[in-house]
Each structure stands twice: as structure tokens, then as C-alpha cells.
Design a protein around this motif. Sequence first.
Motif, mmCIF file in Angstrom:
data_model
loop_
_atom_site.group_PDB
_atom_site.id
_atom_site.type_symbol
_atom_site.label_atom_id
_atom_site.label_comp_id
_atom_site.label_asym_id
_atom_site.label_seq_id
_atom_site.Cartn_x
_atom_site.Cartn_y
_atom_site.Cartn_z
ATOM 1 N N ASN A 4 0.820 -1.213 0.000
ATOM 2 C CA ASN A 4 0.000 0.000 0.000
ATOM 3 C C ASN A 4 0.852 1.261 0.000
ATOM 4 O OD1 ASN A 4 -2.790 -0.761 -0.153
ATOM 5 N ND2 ASN A 4 -2.524 -1.698 1.859
ATOM 6 N N SER A 5 1.954 1.236 0.727
ATOM 7 C CA SER A 5 2.856 2.384 0.757
ATOM 8 C C SER A 5 3.459 2.642 -0.623
ATOM 9 C CB SER A 5 3.961 2.141 1.783
ATOM 10 O OG SER A 5 4.909 3.170 1.747
ATOM 11 N N ALA A 6 3.895 1.576 -1.291
ATOM 12 C CA ALA A 6 4.455 1.728 -2.639
ATOM 13 C C ALA A 6 3.390 2.231 -3.610
ATOM 14 C CB ALA A 6 5.054 0.409 -3.114
ATOM 15 N N CYS A 7 2.185 1.704 -3.497
ATOM 16 C CA CYS A 7 1.091 2.163 -4.373
ATOM 17 C C CYS A 7 0.782 3.637 -4.132
ATOM 18 C CB CYS A 7 -0.160 1.313 -4.158
ATOM 19 S SG CYS A 7 -0.070 -0.340 -4.878
ATOM 20 N N LEU A 8 0.821 4.054 -2.886
ATOM 21 C CA LEU A 8 0.577 5.464 -2.574
ATOM 22 C C LEU A 8 1.662 6.348 -3.183
ATOM 23 C CD1 LEU A 8 -1.121 7.598 -1.163
ATOM 24 C CD2 LEU A 8 0.226 7.170 0.907
ATOM 25 N N ARG A 9 2.914 5.900 -3.144
ATOM 26 C CA ARG A 9 3.995 6.673 -3.771
ATOM 27 C C ARG A 9 3.806 6.746 -5.285
ATOM 28 N NH1 ARG A 9 7.201 3.504 -0.359
ATOM 29 N NH2 ARG A 9 8.344 2.627 -2.125
ATOM 30 N N LEU A 10 3.398 5.626 -5.903
ATOM 31 C CA LEU A 10 3.097 5.662 -7.339
ATOM 32 C C LEU A 10 1.960 6.642 -7.618
ATOM 33 C CD1 LEU A 10 3.247 1.891 -8.353
ATOM 34 C CD2 LEU A 10 4.892 3.683 -8.935
ATOM 35 N N PHE A 11 0.917 6.555 -6.823
ATOM 36 C CA PHE A 11 -0.239 7.430 -6.989
ATOM 37 C C PHE A 11 0.178 8.898 -6.903
ATOM 38 C CE2 PHE A 11 -3.671 9.914 -5.066
ATOM 39 C CZ PHE A 11 -4.697 9.709 -5.982
ATOM 40 N N ASP A 12 0.924 9.232 -5.862
ATOM 41 C CA ASP A 12 1.361 10.628 -5.681
ATOM 42 C C ASP A 12 2.230 11.098 -6.846
ATOM 43 O OD1 ASP A 12 0.019 10.890 -3.260
ATOM 44 O OD2 ASP A 12 1.812 10.489 -2.046
ATOM 45 N N THR A 13 3.148 10.268 -7.271
ATOM 46 C CA THR A 13 4.048 10.643 -8.365
ATOM 47 C C THR A 13 3.280 10.821 -9.661
ATOM 48 O OG1 THR A 13 5.852 9.454 -7.284
ATOM 49 C CG2 THR A 13 6.126 9.970 -9.626
ATOM 50 N N TRP A 14 2.380 9.884 -9.967
ATOM 51 C CA TRP A 14 1.609 9.988 -11.204
ATOM 52 C C TRP A 14 0.607 11.134 -11.162
ATOM 53 C CZ3 TRP A 14 1.103 4.004 -11.370
ATOM 54 C CH2 TRP A 14 2.214 3.467 -12.041
ATOM 55 N N CYS A 15 0.075 11.444 -9.991
ATOM 56 C CA CYS A 15 -0.809 12.618 -9.882
ATOM 57 C C CYS A 15 -0.009 13.894 -10.126
ATOM 58 C CB CYS A 15 -1.458 12.670 -8.502
ATOM 59 S SG CYS A 15 -2.868 11.597 -8.288
ATOM 60 N N GLU A 16 1.156 13.973 -9.498
ATOM 61 C CA GLU A 16 2.008 15.145 -9.635
ATOM 62 C C GLU A 16 2.378 15.399 -11.091
ATOM 63 O OE1 GLU A 16 6.569 15.730 -8.537
ATOM 64 O OE2 GLU A 16 5.292 15.512 -6.761
ATOM 65 N N SER A 17 2.662 14.324 -11.820
ATOM 66 C CA SER A 17 3.072 14.471 -13.222
ATOM 67 C C SER A 17 1.887 14.393 -14.186
ATOM 68 C CB SER A 17 4.102 13.398 -13.578
ATOM 69 O OG SER A 17 3.531 12.107 -13.487
ATOM 70 N N ARG A 18 0.699 14.261 -13.628
ATOM 71 C CA ARG A 18 -0.539 14.164 -14.420
ATOM 72 C C ARG A 18 -0.470 13.043 -15.457
ATOM 73 N NH1 ARG A 18 -1.377 20.613 -14.883
ATOM 74 N NH2 ARG A 18 -2.073 20.863 -12.745
ATOM 75 N N SER A 19 0.037 11.911 -15.004
ATOM 76 C CA SER A 19 0.153 10.718 -15.851
ATOM 77 C C SER A 19 -1.146 9.918 -15.744
ATOM 78 C CB SER A 19 1.350 9.877 -15.425
ATOM 79 O OG SER A 19 2.535 10.625 -15.550
ATOM 80 N N VAL A 20 -2.085 10.249 -16.591
ATOM 81 C CA VAL A 20 -3.440 9.722 -16.499
ATOM 82 C C VAL A 20 -3.504 8.217 -16.797
ATOM 83 C CG1 VAL A 20 -5.775 9.928 -17.429
ATOM 84 C CG2 VAL A 20 -4.397 11.975 -17.068
ATOM 85 N N ILE A 21 -2.778 7.749 -17.782
ATOM 86 C CA ILE A 21 -2.870 6.335 -18.165
ATOM 87 C C ILE A 21 -2.393 5.425 -17.031
ATOM 88 C CG2 ILE A 21 -2.013 4.564 -19.742
ATOM 89 C CD1 ILE A 21 -2.248 6.699 -21.970
ATOM 90 N N PRO A 22 -1.187 5.633 -16.475
ATOM 91 C CA PRO A 22 -0.790 4.751 -15.379
ATOM 92 C C PRO A 22 -1.694 4.890 -14.157
ATOM 93 C CG PRO A 22 0.975 6.305 -15.900
ATOM 94 C CD PRO A 22 -0.110 6.530 -16.882
#
Length: 101
Positions: A16-34
Motif C-alpha cells: 500500500n505504501s508503494a502504491c501510494l507513492r506511485l499514486f502521488d508521483t503519477w498525480c504530480e506528473s498528471r500521468s493519467v494512463i498509469p
Amino acid sequence: MTGHPADHDDAVAQVNSACLRLFDTWCESRSVIPLGYLLHCWPLPDNQPASLRRLADGLRELSRAHPGALDGRIWPIFCELALCIDEILPNPSLRMPNMLH
């Protein structure tokens, strides 16, 4: 992993921690597909193997369909997540070795 429930819970917390980091990073970069791939299977509804398999399958599909989404600072998080899921899943045939290639 020793099979002890606390070990399982700790490993799921790492997932869950790793998924949250992915989520935050992809939100920050507006990476909609991932983000779409991740949100299709996370947050986990429970700590059961079926939920983790669904997450593994979704991330495996992301790695195949959009390998560029895993560049840079995403790759170490993604590898950590793959290793955690591999440690938890009880059936070796369902593990995620292809994610790392």
C-alpha cells in the motif's frame, strides 16, 4: 515471509505504501494512463491474495502496454512493489517475474 499474520500485514502495508507513492508521483506528473491502471485495482479492498493478484495483473498489464510509464523515479518503486507482491502471493505461478523485464 514466515506465514505469520503480522508478517502478511506488514507486507501488505508495504504494498500500500508503494502504491501510494506511485499514486502521488503519477498525480504530480498528471500521468493519467498509469493512474487509470493503478486505480482500477488499488486501494486494495482487503488483504486477500485475490486482491493482490488483481493488483499484480493490473501492474503487469501496465508494464506491457505502457513501459514508458515506468521510467525514472517510478522504476525503483515499481520494483519494490513487485517484490513485495511476489513475497505475499502463495502460488508461485501467479508471481510477477515478467514485470521486471
